[in-house]
Design an enzyme around this catalytic site. Structure first.
Site, short mmCIF file in Angstrom:
data_model
loop_
_atom_site.label_atom_id
_atom_site.label_comp_id
_atom_site.label_asym_id
_atom_site.label_seq_id
_atom_site.Cartn_x
_atom_site.Cartn_y
_atom_site.Cartn_z
N GLU A 224 0.83 -1.21 0.00
CA GLU A 224 0.00 0.00 0.00
C GLU A 224 0.86 1.25 0.00
OE1 GLU A 224 -1.17 -2.94 1.57
OE2 GLU A 224 -2.35 -2.85 -0.25
N ASN A 308 -0.79 -7.76 -4.01
CA ASN A 308 -1.45 -6.93 -5.01
C ASN A 308 -0.45 -6.03 -5.72
OD1 ASN A 308 -1.40 -5.64 -2.26
ND2 ASN A 308 -1.90 -3.85 -3.48
N ASP A 350 -7.30 -5.12 -5.02
CA ASP A 350 -6.39 -5.42 -3.91
C ASP A 350 -6.45 -6.90 -3.55
OD1 ASP A 350 -4.54 -5.06 -1.78
OD2 ASP A 350 -6.18 -4.90 -0.36
#
Lengths: 623, 169
Positions: A224, A308, A350
């Site tokens: 992220e 991801n 994701d």
């Protein structure tokens, strides 16, 4: 589709008939057939038993220890111990417990070797040893590594740690600030510490290492934050870096060479880790390695998933985004890739591919196949030939409307176009949500039933993708998400899954996501915990609740079982709510914001009223 | 402005209200489009932003553009603490929030001094304080351009700051 009629083979062919008989008739011949009871591993010598040698690949009989996070290289989480059974589990009581004093999510399993238990905590990543010959007498030693406090700012989903590894008298684990440490198991003194990544670029480490052939295998977190994922091998004796295989970039960086032969043509080509991205986006491409690693000693292959692709907003990264959201098979020597399969090409949601790969042999269509089983975030349960990477079956195990399964001819996920996120629009009722039908929570496999026990989620989401700007060390996401319960209104499930028939055998619903690991035992039980703090034992055949204990805080840890010095069977687990799903409690989030915790605010509003913070180790045995 | 019989006419009252309200809102939309990189008087810049709708909306835009959303969500918190509640680890006063954004904080808050000019940070401060109703509803944003995540800032009741619960290092 594979033929029905599940049978599970004990790995050594000569033993298979006995195991099959035992399965068919439920007969008990001394020790029950144990997943780890056969195979090519040498019998452990006294020296090995004393921790002086490398862990054998598999143990000839269940010695009652728990020396790796998932007990064995195959990631089965099956204990061959059978003192605790369906008929006596009601008498399970707390033998002793220990508070860590840390109010964050406790996801790690205890490890047990030589009558000593080792646990590692979330940030600040303390480690403890307990002498099991003196239960309840407090820790034998405590090690406090003191990782950088700033690392907490780059941990996407609570400051968890998923466990340690044992190797020749060393306890080896990762610190949140992207270091790996080794601690002397006798004294608790630090043996070595190696810096693996840079928190200023958003890299952290939360996964549990695996030691194979004298190398510690570790991966990074930070998908992220626009980091670039990797798996790295360290010399277990010294901590020196041996090799690193990136998940994006050139073939050389990804250790892709002449031996690489993926099963499907879309994964073959030169430098796909660059060309399947817009220019330079692979440098921020995520595909981190924060899940569990498996190893097949006979094939000499490591298996691990990649997370991801970087920036959630898929419109910002046209292409298949290799090698994200897939599984690599690699050689432990040199890290060279042998095959790769992509669960979610050009991931839209994701949907990390990091969920554990459990190695089993299954009879499919009349043939025994060496497979890896993988319950993906995208909602499909994959059975994959682990020698070549061919998908043998892929079946939805949870509520899914964002894909229509896998085209078994091409191996590609079939996306449902109407649920594709579009920048600047809110797409509603997408199932599964970003945390997937199953997140990190590891499943267990019982060779006695031939079934997997999958703790997982039942979540859908509303998602709006937005343009994201990259600022090093800050989140690189570009999506506003809001999760809610899937069909049925419950948010968690424990599913018993028959991998041959590719169907659920039974399911148990949970109010909140089932965020703990599962444990299967030869006593015919399945253990897991829920986020309300109940630690439970179910009948492995029926799913009937046989026993439960309220631990005081949500259980998101990995339960284990071992034989104590007194010859009794014990079950141990961390309690301590948190993790991504539990950050509403552990980080005091304000749920008036639906997107709190990156999507959990709306669906976890009641959790703070149901459980409190705080880590405690619980050890249970029959009274 | 009295009509026949001494009763104020409706239109006259309406005109008065309009004049009065536009006078009161004179500074509401004032835009300083060319702020100096470093404010000569930071406290004045901060004070101005606290009472200016344009500043707060700019703050809301910057909050997303500089990835504040990734850590604090839309005020509910995530990696970083919630900003719409009563808890303030490092203080809720404009100068304290300003210092937090400029220099960062040790448990993970990055420093943004190299990325934003003082006037922009003042806009962020105003918006962050509006999340828990610490600024007047008159200036706080009333709508989202994106996914509705909960009550709008200008509908939130003031959350009285509880002061530092965690000792400052």
């Amino acid at each position: 589709m594979p033929k029905r009629g599940a049978l599970v083979r004990i790995r050594q062919p000569t033993r298979a008939p006995i195991a099959l008989l035992a399965l068919l008739f439920g007969c008990r011949q001394g020790h029950p057939p144990d997943a780890s009871s056969a195979g090519p591993g040498a019998s452990p010598s006294a020296a090995e038993a004393a921790g002086a040698a490398e862990l054998p690949a598999e143990l000839p009989t269940d010695d009652g220890q728990w020396r790796m996070v998932a007990k064995d290289y195959e990631n089965r989480r099956f204990s061959g111990l059978d003192q605790i059974t369906a008929s006596n589990v009601a008498g399970l009581k707390v033998a002793w417990s220990f508070s860590t004093g840390i109010p964050k999510g406790h996801e790690a399993p205890p490890l047990v070797e030589n009558d000593t238990m080792y646990v590692v905590t979330p940030f600040p990543n303390d480690a403890y040893a307990f002498d099991l010959r003196q239960p309840g007498s407090g820790p034998k030693w405590r090690y406090r590594p003191g990782p950088s406090a700033a690392a907490q700012g780059v941990a996407c989903c609570d400051v968890v740690n998923r466990g340690a590894a044992l190797w020749r008298g060393k306890l080896i684990y990762n610190l949140l600030d992207a270091h790996t440490v080794a601690v002397d198991t006798a004294t608790g003194a630090e043996a070595w510490r190696t810096k693996l990544g840079d928190i200023n670029r958003g890299e952290s480490m939360t996964m549990a290492p695996l030691v194979v052939k004298g190398r510690v295998l570790v991966g990074n977190s930070g998908g992220e934050f626009g980091v670039r994922g990797w798996l790295t091998a360290l010399d277990a004796a010294t901590g020196a870096i041996d090799w690193r295989a990136y998940s994006t970039g050139s073939d050389a960086d990804c250790r892709i060479g002449p031996e690489f032969l993926p099963f499907y043509p879309q994964d073959r080509g030169t430098d796909l880790g660059i060309h399947s991205w817009p220019p330079d986006k692979w440098k921020l491409g995520g595909a981190t390695v924060w899940g569990f690693i498996s190893y097949d000693p006979a094939l000499d292959l490591l298996y691990y998933g990649t997370a991801n692709p970087g920036v959630w907003n898929p419109d910002m990264r046209p292409g298949d985004n290799k090698w994200a959201a897939g599984v690599f098979a690699r050689r432990p020597d040199g890290g060279h890739a042998v095959w790769y399969y992509q669960f979610s090409p050009h991931d839209l949601y994701d949907h990390d591919g990091i969920n554990e790969n459990v190695l089993v042999d299954l009879q499919l269509g009349g043939r025994w196949r060496k497979v890896l089983a993988h319950a993906d975030r995208n909602g499909n349960f994959y059975v994959i030939d682990r020698e070549r990477g061919e998908v043998l079956s892929a079946t939805a195990f949870g509520a899914v409307n964002s894909n229509h399964g896998v085209d078994l001819r091409t191996g590609r996920l079939i996306e449902a176009g109407e649920k594709k996120p579009q920048q600047g629009r809110v797409v509603r009722e997408v199932c599964p949500a970003a945390p997937g039908a199953k997140d990190w929570q590891p499943m267990a496999f019982s060779p006695k039933t031939g079934w997997f026990y999958i703790p997982h989620n039942n979540l859908c989401e509303d998602v709006e993708t937005t343009e994201a700007s990259y600022i090093a060390g800050t989140p690189y996401v570009g999506a506003n998400v809001r999760y809610h319960a899937g069909p049925g209104g419950h948010r968690g499930v424990l599913t018993a899954w028959d991998p041959v028939a590719a169907r659920a055998v039974w399911r148990v619903q949970e109010k909140f996501p089932a965020w703990s690991g599962a444990l299967a035992t030869a006593g015919g039980l399945v253990f897991y915990g829920n986020m309300e703090g109940w630690f439970k034992a179910l009948d492995a055949k029926t799913g009937k609740l046989l026993w439960q204990f309220q631990t005081g805080s949500g259980v998101i840890g990995q339960p284990i079982s071992y034989r104590g010095p007194d010859g009794k069977q014990y079950v141990a687990v961390f309690s301590g709510v948190g993790g991504w799903a539990g950050s509403v409690v552990s980080a005091d989030l304000d749920t008036r914001d639906d997107t709190a915790g990156n999507g959990w605010g709306a669906t976890m509003k009641e959790l703070p009223a149901r459980t409190g913070k705080g880590g405690t180790l619980f050890v249970f045995t029959l009274s | 402005v009295t009509g026949r019989g001494g009763i104020p006419s409706l239109s006259a009252v309406a005109a008065l209200v309009l004049i009065a309200s536009s006078a009161a809102g004179c500074g509401r939309e004032t835009r300083n489009l060319h702020p100096a990189p470093a404010a000569s008087d930071v406290n004045a810049t901060l004070a101005d932003a606290q009472e200016n709708a344009y500043a707060m909306n700019e703050g809301k835009r910057l909050y997303d553009a500089f990835n504040c959303t990734g850590c604090h969500a839309h005020g509910g918190g995530a990696i970083g603490p919630a900003l719409m509640d009563t808890s303030w680890i490092y203080g809720s006063k404009p100068d304290e929030v300003f210092a937090t954004i400029v220099a960062g904080r040790p448990n993970g808050m990055p420093a943004f001094r190299a990325r934003l000019v003082d006037a922009q940070i003042a806009q962020l401060v105003a918006y962050v304080r509006s999340m828990s109703g610490l600024t007047s509803r008159k200036w706080a944003p009333g709508r989202n351009d994106s996914l509705q995540i909960g009550p709008a800032e200008n509908t939130r009741d003031r959350q009285p700051p509880r002061g530092p619960e965690v000792l400052r290092p």
